[in-house]
Design an enzyme around this catalytic site. Structure first.
Site, PDB file in Angstrom:
ATOM      1  N   HIS A  57       0.833  -1.216   0.000  1.00 54.01           N
ATOM      2  CA  HIS A  57       0.000   0.000   0.000  1.00 54.01           C
ATOM      3  C   HIS A  57       0.864   1.261   0.000  1.00 54.01           C
ATOM      4  CE1 HIS A  57      -3.860   2.078   1.408  1.00 54.01           C
ATOM      5  NE2 HIS A  57      -2.942   3.050   1.380  1.00 54.01           N
ATOM      6  N   HIS A  59       1.117   5.443  -2.112  1.00 50.06           N
ATOM      7  CA  HIS A  59       0.523   6.417  -3.044  1.00 50.06           C
ATOM      8  C   HIS A  59       1.662   7.043  -3.844  1.00 50.06           C
ATOM      9  CE1 HIS A  59      -3.496   6.521  -1.010  1.00 50.06           C
ATOM     10  NE2 HIS A  59      -2.746   6.016  -0.044  1.00 50.06           N
ATOM     11  N   GLN A 152     -10.109   9.387  -4.144  1.00 48.72           N
ATOM     12  CA  GLN A 152      -9.672  10.062  -2.914  1.00 48.72           C
ATOM     13  C   GLN A 152     -10.753  10.945  -2.287  1.00 48.72           C
ATOM     14  OE1 GLN A 152      -6.059  10.771  -1.216  1.00 48.72           O
ATOM     15  NE2 GLN A 152      -7.831  11.000   0.115  1.00 48.72           N
ATOM     16  N   HIS A 210      -9.492   1.869   1.141  1.00 46.51           N
ATOM     17  CA  HIS A 210      -9.169   2.578   2.369  1.00 46.51           C
ATOM     18  C   HIS A 210     -10.424   2.426   3.232  1.00 46.51           C
ATOM     19  CE1 HIS A 210      -5.941   4.272   0.045  1.00 46.51           C
ATOM     20  NE2 HIS A 210      -5.513   4.978   1.077  1.00 46.51           N
ATOM     21  N   GLU A 213     -10.375   4.342   8.176  1.00 49.26           N
ATOM     22  CA  GLU A 213      -9.145   5.020   8.609  1.00 49.26           C
ATOM     23  C   GLU A 213      -9.578   6.196   9.481  1.00 49.26           C
ATOM     24  OE1 GLU A 213      -6.501   6.464   5.569  1.00 49.26           O
ATOM     25  OE2 GLU A 213      -4.842   6.709   6.982  1.00 49.26           O
ATOM     26  N   ASP A 309       2.579   3.302   2.744  1.00 48.71           N
ATOM     27  CA  ASP A 309       1.499   4.260   2.558  1.00 48.71           C
ATOM     28  C   ASP A 309       1.977   5.584   1.958  1.00 48.71           C
ATOM     29  OD1 ASP A 309      -1.074   5.210   2.524  1.00 48.71           O
ATOM     30  OD2 ASP A 309      -1.270   5.471   4.682  1.00 48.71           O
ATOM     31  N   TRP A 315       0.862  13.575   4.045  1.00 52.22           N
ATOM     32  CA  TRP A 315       0.422  12.767   5.189  1.00 52.22           C
ATOM     33  C   TRP A 315       1.569  12.261   6.057  1.00 52.22           C
ATOM     34  CZ3 TRP A 315      -1.586  12.288   0.218  1.00 52.22           C
ATOM     35  CH2 TRP A 315      -2.916  12.713   0.080  1.00 52.22           C
TER      36      TRP A 315
HETATM   37 FE   FE2 Z   1      -3.421   5.095   1.894  1.00 51.33          FE
END
Ligand code: FE2
Length: 423
Positions: A57, A59, A152, A210, A213, A309, A315
């Site tokens: 996982h 991005h 997203q 996702h 979360e 991630d 993030w």
């Molecule tokens: Fe993610």
């Protein structure tokens, strides 16, 4: 005649060192002594050889964009999504590609040869989708990229998001993503799971959402994911990423949930570096860790793998895309420092991840792809403790990355002494 023969290799489950003979991109033989000759011999010098690491996982479209257009001050998931939304209109093909390619070079050097990346499909231009599909083609000799169509901004909350997601699949994106906890209402979150799973069933695709979360224990879209997996017969092809609300759920409810997840053969993807950073941000003290219950999931027979991630993006401000750093954090944050627990964590970035991604020909056995990593360590546990040098990274029987052993020279008055941190 082998193309490549690895000698003096330490592999998991074998006391004596072995030799690994490879030809035409496949492992042909593993034995203490192999008689055939080889065009190239690599001496593993007693160090640990493993199948390559897998990131379940990440991005890649957002990677290395930290500070653009501003830094995340609150450290929350929601501010991260806001900053990414501010950056999206100014993204260019060249900039996304340069950053993602830079990250892939790090990945290869760290021995990550299979990567599942989410790609945002709510941008009407689908720019990032085109970039990552192009990069996947260009890098296919070196790394396998699985792409997840990730709405997203919410597949129901964001304008034309379902249509854009379908266009991304038509272009060649492999897996269907989602973000039910970001939809407007609980009902719309559940509806998004239903619609996306039905699409996966129609197209014969895997699902990786996702999911939950959040630190809100009432975020229970995992229930919907299980329900749709059962209803549509998607067993073993569905993954729940993050699942952080599970940390805060009532124990009684979790005992029911695990049985349902096990029946549906849901794969779970835990992201310890990023969720240790993002979760618990609304707490005073005590601050929750906000990770799924990995040890208990494994005890219930549920497959768990791990993701980085984010690497230096809105993030998460750190990282070098080292999957051993991910499970090193996991060992601490999940209370999984037991010897067998550490081995399970290592499996979460190798064989369990291969199961999540439904990979074929993965592993260290005759018939598998000749993909492997030689690390300056002697066991799975030592790999996590040291996060050591990846001495050789081998892909389809060819060395594609190498680095020297790391050691220190210490002088305490009687001349230099070599220090190697392996036991
Ligand atoms: Fe993610």
């Amino acid at each position: 005649m082998f193309d490549i023969l690895i000698v003096n290799a330490k592999i998991h489950g074998k006391k004596e060192l072995v030799q690994i003979g490879c030809k035409d991109g496949k492992i042909l033989e593993i034995a203490p002594k192999i008689e055939s000759k080889a065009k190239e011999i690599i001496d593993a010098a007693g160090y640990f050889v493993t199948p390559p690491f897998i990131d379940s996982h990440i991005h890649l479209d957002a990677t290395l964009s930290m500070g653009m257009p501003r830094f995340n001050q609150s450290g929350t998931l929601l501010e991260g999504i806001k900053i990414w939304g501010e950056l999206k209109p100014s993204l260019t093909h060249e900039a996304i590609k340069a950053r993602a390619k830079q990250l892939l070079l790090w990945s290869i050097a760290k021995g990550n040869l299979v990567i599942r990346s989410h790609v945002d499909t709510t941008d009407p231009s689908l720019l990032a989708v085109d970039v990552l599909l192009e990069l996947r083609r260009e890098m296919k000799e070196f790394v396998d990229l699985q792409l997840v169509a990730f709405p997203q901004d919410g597949v129901l909350r964001s304008k034309n998001a379902m249509e854009l997601l379908i266009r991304a699949l038509d272009k060649g994106v492999d897996v269907i993503g989602g973000i039910p906890h970001f939809e407007r209402t609980m009902a719309e979150g559940a509806e998004s799971v239903r619609l996306l799973c039905e699409l996966a069933e129609q197209r014969g695709l895997m699902v990786d959402m996702h999911c939950d979360e959040s630190d809100d224990p009432h975020s229970r879209y995992i229930e919907n994911l299980v329900l749709e997996t059962q209803r549509l017969g998607l067993h073993g092809r569905v993954a729940g990423s993050h699942l952080t609300s599970m940390h805060s759920m009532d124990n009684y409810y979790v005992s029911k949930l695990f049985a349902l997840m096990s029946e549906a053969r849901i794969n779970c993807i835990c992201n310890p570096l990023v969720n240790m950073n993002l979760q618990g941000r609304h707490d005073t003290y005590p601050k929750r860790r906000g990770l799924m219950r990995v040890s208990e999931l494994l005890d219930a027979g549920i497959n768990v793998s791990f993701g980085h991630d984010d690497v230096m993006d809105p993030w998460y401000p750190m990282g070098t895309h080292d999957m051993l750093e991910v499970v090193h954090m996991g060992a601490h944050a999940l209370h999984m420092t037991g010897v067998d627990q550490q081995a399970s964590l290592f499996d979460g970035v190798t064989i369990n991840a291969a199961k999540t991604l439904n990979l074929e020909n993965y592993g260290l056995a005759p018939g598998c792809n000749a993909d492997m990593v030689i690390l300056q360590a002697s066991s799975k546990q030592e790999c996590i403790r040291l996060r050591p040098a990846r001495l050789f990274v081998i892909r389809r029987g060819k060395v594609i990355s190498h680095m020297p052993k790391t050691r220190a020279s210490v002088n305490i008055g009687s001349g230099d002494v070599d220090v190697d941190f392996c036991r």
